[in-house]
Design a protein around this motif. Structure first.
Motif, mmCIF file in Angstrom:
data_model
loop_
_atom_site.group_PDB
_atom_site.id
_atom_site.type_symbol
_atom_site.label_atom_id
_atom_site.label_comp_id
_atom_site.label_asym_id
_atom_site.label_seq_id
_atom_site.Cartn_x
_atom_site.Cartn_y
_atom_site.Cartn_z
ATOM 1 N N SER A 13 2.184 -3.475 -4.953
ATOM 2 C CA SER A 13 1.730 -3.235 -3.591
ATOM 3 C C SER A 13 0.207 -3.344 -3.593
ATOM 4 C CB SER A 13 2.127 -1.825 -3.138
ATOM 5 O OG SER A 13 1.428 -0.852 -3.902
ATOM 6 N N GLN A 14 -0.381 -3.349 -2.419
ATOM 7 C CA GLN A 14 -1.838 -3.363 -2.352
ATOM 8 C C GLN A 14 -2.395 -2.191 -3.155
ATOM 9 O OE1 GLN A 14 -3.669 -3.920 1.511
ATOM 10 N NE2 GLN A 14 -5.461 -2.743 0.921
ATOM 11 N N GLN A 15 -1.789 -1.022 -3.003
ATOM 12 C CA GLN A 15 -2.303 0.171 -3.693
ATOM 13 C C GLN A 15 -2.174 0.050 -5.206
ATOM 14 O OE1 GLN A 15 -3.916 2.820 -2.025
ATOM 15 N NE2 GLN A 15 -4.605 2.995 -4.141
ATOM 16 N N SER A 16 -1.019 -0.412 -5.697
ATOM 17 C CA SER A 16 -0.843 -0.512 -7.150
ATOM 18 C C SER A 16 -1.784 -1.557 -7.743
ATOM 19 C CB SER A 16 0.611 -0.824 -7.512
ATOM 20 O OG SER A 16 0.966 -2.142 -7.151
ATOM 21 N N ILE A 17 -2.010 -2.634 -7.010
ATOM 22 C CA ILE A 17 -2.918 -3.681 -7.469
ATOM 23 C C ILE A 17 -4.351 -3.153 -7.504
ATOM 24 C CG2 ILE A 17 -3.958 -5.893 -6.799
ATOM 25 C CD1 ILE A 17 -1.071 -6.650 -5.788
ATOM 26 N N ILE A 66 -4.761 -11.134 -4.728
ATOM 27 C CA ILE A 66 -5.150 -9.896 -5.414
ATOM 28 C C ILE A 66 -6.574 -9.508 -5.007
ATOM 29 C CG2 ILE A 66 -5.763 -8.961 -7.688
ATOM 30 C CD1 ILE A 66 -3.266 -10.649 -8.718
ATOM 31 N N LEU A 67 -7.470 -10.463 -4.981
ATOM 32 C CA LEU A 67 -8.853 -10.181 -4.584
ATOM 33 C C LEU A 67 -8.944 -9.785 -3.119
ATOM 34 C CD1 LEU A 67 -10.410 -12.961 -6.721
ATOM 35 C CD2 LEU A 67 -11.104 -10.551 -6.834
ATOM 36 N N LEU A 68 -8.148 -10.408 -2.262
ATOM 37 C CA LEU A 68 -8.147 -10.039 -0.844
ATOM 38 C C LEU A 68 -7.593 -8.640 -0.629
ATOM 39 C CD1 LEU A 68 -7.088 -13.396 0.834
ATOM 40 C CD2 LEU A 68 -9.373 -12.380 0.725
ATOM 41 N N TYR A 69 -6.559 -8.282 -1.389
ATOM 42 C CA TYR A 69 -6.049 -6.904 -1.322
ATOM 43 C C TYR A 69 -7.161 -5.919 -1.678
ATOM 44 C CZ TYR A 69 -0.949 -7.644 -0.877
ATOM 45 O OH TYR A 69 0.313 -7.934 -0.434
ATOM 46 N N GLN A 74 -11.419 -1.907 0.114
ATOM 47 C CA GLN A 74 -12.788 -1.386 0.127
ATOM 48 C C GLN A 74 -13.186 -0.877 1.506
ATOM 49 O OE1 GLN A 74 -14.784 -1.063 -2.783
ATOM 50 N NE2 GLN A 74 -12.668 -1.434 -3.431
ATOM 51 N N PHE A 75 -12.522 -1.394 2.529
ATOM 52 C CA PHE A 75 -12.831 -1.016 3.906
ATOM 53 C C PHE A 75 -11.717 -0.171 4.524
ATOM 54 C CE2 PHE A 75 -15.319 -4.724 2.861
ATOM 55 C CZ PHE A 75 -16.585 -4.304 3.241
ATOM 56 N N GLY A 76 -10.821 0.330 3.674
ATOM 57 C CA GLY A 76 -9.744 1.185 4.153
ATOM 58 C C GLY A 76 -8.685 0.452 4.962
ATOM 59 N N LEU A 77 -8.556 -0.852 4.730
ATOM 60 C CA LEU A 77 -7.604 -1.664 5.479
ATOM 61 C C LEU A 77 -6.344 -1.924 4.664
ATOM 62 C CD1 LEU A 77 -10.149 -4.311 6.797
ATOM 63 C CD2 LEU A 77 -9.127 -2.430 8.106
ATOM 64 N N ASP A 78 -5.213 -1.930 5.344
ATOM 65 C CA ASP A 78 -3.933 -2.320 4.765
ATOM 66 C C ASP A 78 -3.762 -3.798 5.097
ATOM 67 O OD1 ASP A 78 -1.253 -2.771 4.094
ATOM 68 O OD2 ASP A 78 -0.500 -1.619 5.789
#
Length: 106
Positions: A13-17, A66-69, A74-78
């Motif tokens: 997920s975004q969080q795990s990555i 991965i870099l976009l996630y 960094q800006f608190g975005l999902d």
């Protein structure tokens, strides 16, 4: 060398990555560093597409994502949520196709 767990049985997920990346690379000092790295990965993706190397296309596209996630984080975005919202906007727009698989809204 940092110990990296094998996560073949794990759904990312975004969080795990982002958690993994911070553990490996440390905190992001300047989010623009992520943009610069994504641009480098896009160049590698372009080369893979030019070579029609399917497996490399997949890996390079994943690197970009991965870099976009991480950038979004960094800006608190999902990022997945942002894509859903943007697609709602896109579906409501009128579009002009350019004939090359791309286009722009009118």
């Amino acid at each position: 060398m940092t110990n990296v767990k094998n996560s073949t049985n794990m759904s990312e997920s975004q969080q795990s990555i982002c958690d993994w990346a911070e553990g490996i690379f440390g905190p992001v000092a300047d989010p623009r560093a992520l943009v610069a790295r994504a641009m480098l990965e896009m160049k590698e993706l372009d080369e893979a597409v030019a070579d029609r190397d399917i497996s490399e296309i997949g890996r390079e596209a994943a690197d970009v994502l991965i870099l976009l996630y991480r950038l979004a984080d960094q800006f608190g975005l999902d990022l997945d949520g942002e894509v859903q919202g943007k697609m709602a906007i896109n579906r409501a727009r009128k579009w002009s196709a350019k004939g090359d698989g791309t286009g722009s809204h009118v």
